[in-house]
Design an enzyme around this catalytic site. Sequence first.
Site, mmCIF file in Angstrom:
data_model
loop_
_atom_site.group_PDB
_atom_site.id
_atom_site.type_symbol
_atom_site.label_atom_id
_atom_site.label_comp_id
_atom_site.label_asym_id
_atom_site.label_seq_id
_atom_site.Cartn_x
_atom_site.Cartn_y
_atom_site.Cartn_z
ATOM 1 N N HIS A 132 3.585 12.270 -4.457
ATOM 2 C CA HIS A 132 2.302 12.737 -4.825
ATOM 3 C C HIS A 132 1.412 12.722 -3.690
ATOM 4 C CE1 HIS A 132 3.337 11.837 -9.165
ATOM 5 N NE2 HIS A 132 3.893 12.994 -8.741
ATOM 6 N N HIS A 521 7.557 3.623 -7.065
ATOM 7 C CA HIS A 521 7.781 3.033 -5.992
ATOM 8 C C HIS A 521 8.998 2.167 -5.831
ATOM 9 C CE1 HIS A 521 3.313 3.869 -5.196
ATOM 10 N NE2 HIS A 521 3.978 4.773 -4.971
HETATM 11 C C1 LIG Z 1 7.367 11.426 -8.417
HETATM 12 C C2 LIG Z 1 7.065 10.663 -7.102
HETATM 13 C C3 LIG Z 1 5.812 10.194 -6.639
HETATM 14 C C4 LIG Z 1 5.580 9.577 -5.258
HETATM 15 N N1 LIG Z 1 4.328 9.647 -4.735
HETATM 16 C C5 LIG Z 1 4.029 8.808 -3.762
HETATM 17 C C6 LIG Z 1 2.909 9.099 -3.098
HETATM 18 O O1 LIG Z 1 2.099 9.815 -3.381
HETATM 19 N N2 LIG Z 1 2.826 8.353 -1.819
HETATM 20 C C7 LIG Z 1 3.957 7.825 -1.240
HETATM 21 O O2 LIG Z 1 3.571 7.098 -0.379
HETATM 22 N N3 LIG Z 1 4.995 7.501 -2.276
HETATM 23 C C8 LIG Z 1 5.282 8.128 -3.259
HETATM 24 N N4 LIG Z 1 6.402 8.078 -4.062
HETATM 25 C C9 LIG Z 1 7.345 7.066 -3.142
HETATM 26 C C10 LIG Z 1 8.099 7.596 -2.055
HETATM 27 O O3 LIG Z 1 8.380 9.219 -2.120
HETATM 28 C C11 LIG Z 1 9.502 7.122 -1.994
HETATM 29 O O4 LIG Z 1 9.387 5.649 -1.969
HETATM 30 C C12 LIG Z 1 10.280 7.406 -0.639
HETATM 31 O O5 LIG Z 1 10.279 8.843 -0.606
HETATM 32 C C13 LIG Z 1 11.630 6.774 -0.820
HETATM 33 O O6 LIG Z 1 12.242 7.249 0.500
HETATM 34 P P1 LIG Z 1 13.691 6.707 0.684
HETATM 35 O O7 LIG Z 1 14.130 7.206 1.948
HETATM 36 O O8 LIG Z 1 14.038 5.399 0.260
HETATM 37 O O9 LIG Z 1 14.652 7.444 -0.455
HETATM 38 P P2 LIG Z 1 14.680 9.227 -0.673
HETATM 39 O O10 LIG Z 1 13.523 9.608 -0.035
HETATM 40 O O11 LIG Z 1 14.995 9.297 -2.173
HETATM 41 O O12 LIG Z 1 16.245 9.739 -0.227
HETATM 42 C C14 LIG Z 1 17.388 9.487 -0.520
HETATM 43 C C15 LIG Z 1 18.135 10.661 -0.336
HETATM 44 O O13 LIG Z 1 19.424 10.432 -0.350
HETATM 45 C C16 LIG Z 1 20.197 11.454 -0.967
HETATM 46 N N5 LIG Z 1 21.362 10.829 -1.777
HETATM 47 C C17 LIG Z 1 21.463 9.858 -2.721
HETATM 48 N N6 LIG Z 1 22.869 9.415 -2.981
HETATM 49 C C18 LIG Z 1 23.353 10.200 -2.028
HETATM 50 C C19 LIG Z 1 24.870 10.102 -1.666
HETATM 51 N N7 LIG Z 1 25.753 9.384 -2.456
HETATM 52 N N8 LIG Z 1 25.333 11.179 -0.889
HETATM 53 C C20 LIG Z 1 24.669 12.013 -0.266
HETATM 54 N N9 LIG Z 1 23.206 11.893 -0.379
HETATM 55 C C21 LIG Z 1 22.680 11.068 -1.234
HETATM 56 C C22 LIG Z 1 19.130 11.913 -1.927
HETATM 57 O O14 LIG Z 1 19.500 13.131 -2.675
HETATM 58 C C23 LIG Z 1 17.897 11.960 -1.187
HETATM 59 O O15 LIG Z 1 17.558 13.033 -0.415
HETATM 60 C C24 LIG Z 1 6.703 8.949 -4.938
HETATM 61 C C25 LIG Z 1 7.850 9.005 -5.612
HETATM 62 C C26 LIG Z 1 8.157 9.838 -6.312
HETATM 63 C C27 LIG Z 1 9.423 9.724 -7.129
#
Ligand SMILES: Cc1cc2nc3c(=O)[nH]c(=O)nc-3n(C[C@H](O)[C@H](O)[C@H](O)COP(=O)(O)OP(=O)(O)OC[C@H]3O[C@@H](n4cnc5c(N)ncnc54)[C@H](O)[C@@H]3O)c2cc1C
Length: 589
Positions: A132, A521
């Site tokens: 968001h 989060h």
């Molecule tokens: C609806 C929503 C609204 C949000 N709003 C905000 C906001 O306004 N501001 C903010 O700062 N944060 C926000 N967040 C939180 C923020 O977006 C997340 O905390 C952050 O993107 C997480 O990053 P990550 O790298 O941990 O995981 P992710 O960005 O989720 O990345 C994980 C990736 O790994 C891939 N994956 C998973 N398992 C496998 C596998 N076994 N093999 C291959 N690929 C795989 C997934 O498909 C995904 O692409 C929001 C989250 C959501 C869901």
Amino acid sequence: MDVAGSIALVKVVQAVLLVVAALGLTAYKWPDNAVVTDDAVYDYIVVGAGSAGSIVANRLTENPNVHVLLVEAGGDPPIETAIPAMFAFLPKSTIDWNFVSENDGYSAQYHRNGYLNLPSGKVLGGSSSIHHYYYIRGHANDYESWANATGEDSWSWNNLLPYFKKSENLVDEEILNSSTGQYHGTNGYTVITRELREMPLKYLEAFREVGSKVVDDINTGNTLGYTRPMVFIGNGIRQSSAESFLSPIKNRSNLHLLKETTIDKILFDDKKNAVGVQASRNGEILNIYAREEVIVSAGAFNSPKLLMLSGIGPEAHLKSMGIKLVADLPVGENMQDHLAVILVHKMEKTSGIPKLENPFKFPIPTFVGLDALNTDQGYPDYLTLNLIVRSNPLNLLLLCATVFGLHNDVCEQLAKAGQRREILVTIFNVARPLSRGKVMLRSNYPQDPPIIYTGFLSNSTDLENNAAFIEKFIKVTESSYFRNVSAETLYFDLPNCRGLQQNTREYWKCYVLNMMDMTFHYSSTCRMGSVLDAELKVLGVNKLRVVDASAMPNMVSGNINAAVMVLAEKAADLIKKDSDQYSVGPWMT
Ligand SMILES: Cc1cc2nc3c(=O)[nH]c(=O)nc-3n(C[C@H](O)[C@H](O)[C@H](O)COP(=O)(O)OP(=O)(O)OC[C@H]3O[C@@H](n4cnc5c(N)ncnc54)[C@H](O)[C@@H]3O)c2cc1C
Ligand SMILES: *[C@@H]1O[C@H](CO)[C@@H](O)[C@H](O)[C@H]1NC(C)=O
Ligand SMILES: *[C@@H]1O[C@H](CO)[C@@H](O)[C@H](O)[C@H]1NC(C)=O
Ligand SMILES: *[C@@H]1O[C@H](CO)[C@@H](O)[C@H](O)[C@H]1NC(C)=O
Ligand SMILES: *[C@@H]1O[C@H](CO)[C@@H](O)[C@H](O)[C@H]1NC(C)=O
Ligand SMILES: *[C@@H]1O[C@H](CO)[C@@H](O)[C@H](O)[C@H]1NC(C)=O
């Protein structure tokens, strides 16, 4: 329109968007799908091209001699991920893992389903492609808890600040020229802009009047107050990690991207070195090897799941799943998240004609606050995200029923209140809750979703704090602006709270239980300090790191994407530092 109508509308729009996606209009922007054969060897394999994984892959391939395979379960981001106004159409779609929480019999009971939707991006950019947009870094005190948990001052705010600046390209002369300009970068990959509409100003003035601070910039690590926030939107387009970190390097030949492929297992040799991964693509199984390291960036649900499927997790749980133990670690425990209480105020009367917003800006005029019961403590107790919806019942329904999953009856009360009225919707979060959730395996089949308990309100202090902090927040109704427009707190008719006197501690506790959702989060499921060391290496094994939201020792007092990014930027440097000790040889497949 009612709740059912708004949900049906979303489904229709999503169906149309699927047709649009098939045209591949934006395919030119993304790296091609690599041809990867069984037994291929890379220097590094990064699992997940999300917020964190895209950054790690970009930074590691700055050296043309380093060969990286980035594996992503999803595919190219469809056009609606790019357009800010379309955010309500992204969850519950083909680019969402569509996880849900278990019904714990206590939280989220007055909800459409008795459990919560847990959207997570399954697409390039991961959850940064569906989030968001809020860019809120949190407070120095949050990062002090990271430094404490790791015993490493390098995780403190001051030492992370250069990494915040490194990713950032702040496009805002007023801030850059001001005294807080020093906290921002202008050369990074991610364009950050600021909410500049005037609509929030009267609200900021109201908070100032009741004693809160109003600031231009809340991202300095030491500021409390209300502000028009910075957002992950640049040139009218969502600044996901895919947009900012992958698209610009789509031609880098030492980065191979394997899309629509899921990693099911990490492969170990008999000395507990992570030597590669087992991937599945359209039913085909590939083993791919990493000479240096495997980096797991699959997000706060899928990273712990992948570790557990690979034998890293709580011994008894793995045993019950029939999985051979590699390392006994509290993987999946200690999950943290921001419970969100939806507060609503009816503001001035309007003509009833909806105000249409520019679809390329943050979707709804907004302001945010980081505030505390006693501001002398210097760090926040609560985070409020506030949306100003002017005579637009449909937008209220979309927010209430599809972005959140509140009870139909509540959503209809909200839409009714929003006819011919400006509505202030507040997403109210206790900044650093004490409750902890848990991620577990459902089975040893990689296709099964994990079991997820949010743990919300399992520590009763959180319920007390929510109520106490809301009482302070609500004091804004005593301001002249709120009085002038005869603002009213919307005391929803909640069957479970009938008979309680409004605006009392007991009432708010009941309200919290009945009007809660979450801010998405999810974090800390493979935290540094218990599963990872201070360099994000998985304890008890070698050549394996976790770099994503699950690695945070504790959640921060903000929307956590900026914190995930800073963690990934630092991780890339830690990995590079270690690689100097390895010899990076010629690339073999
Ligand atoms: C609806 C929503 C609204 C949000 N709003 C905000 C906001 O306004 N501001 C903010 O700062 N944060 C926000 N967040 C939180 C923020 O977006 C997340 O905390 C952050 O993107 C997480 O990053 P990550 O790298 O941990 O995981 P992710 O960005 O989720 O990345 C994980 C990736 O790994 C891939 N994956 C998973 N398992 C496998 C596998 N076994 N093999 C291959 N690929 C795989 C997934 O498909 C995904 O692409 C929001 C989250 C959501 C869901
Ligand atoms: C970090 O540890 C120090 C020393 O024990 C303590 O005083 C401080 O309160 C801790 N900070 C946080 C945020 O936990
Ligand atoms: C910022 O500073 C530059 C250089 O001094 C100046 O040209 C510009 O007008 C200033 N912008 C704002 C918005 O103050
Ligand atoms: C990638 O290469 C193509 C073909 O040479 C070129 O048109 C395009 O601009 C390049 N893209 C980037 C982001 O460098
Ligand atoms: C609630 O959190 C506090 C602080 O961490 C802790 O001392 C207490 O034991 C927790 N209570 C429960 C029921 O978990
Ligand atoms: C309240 O209303 C009066 C009269 O319309 C106006 O002059 C004043 O500026 C308003 N004050 C606030 C804080 O909105």
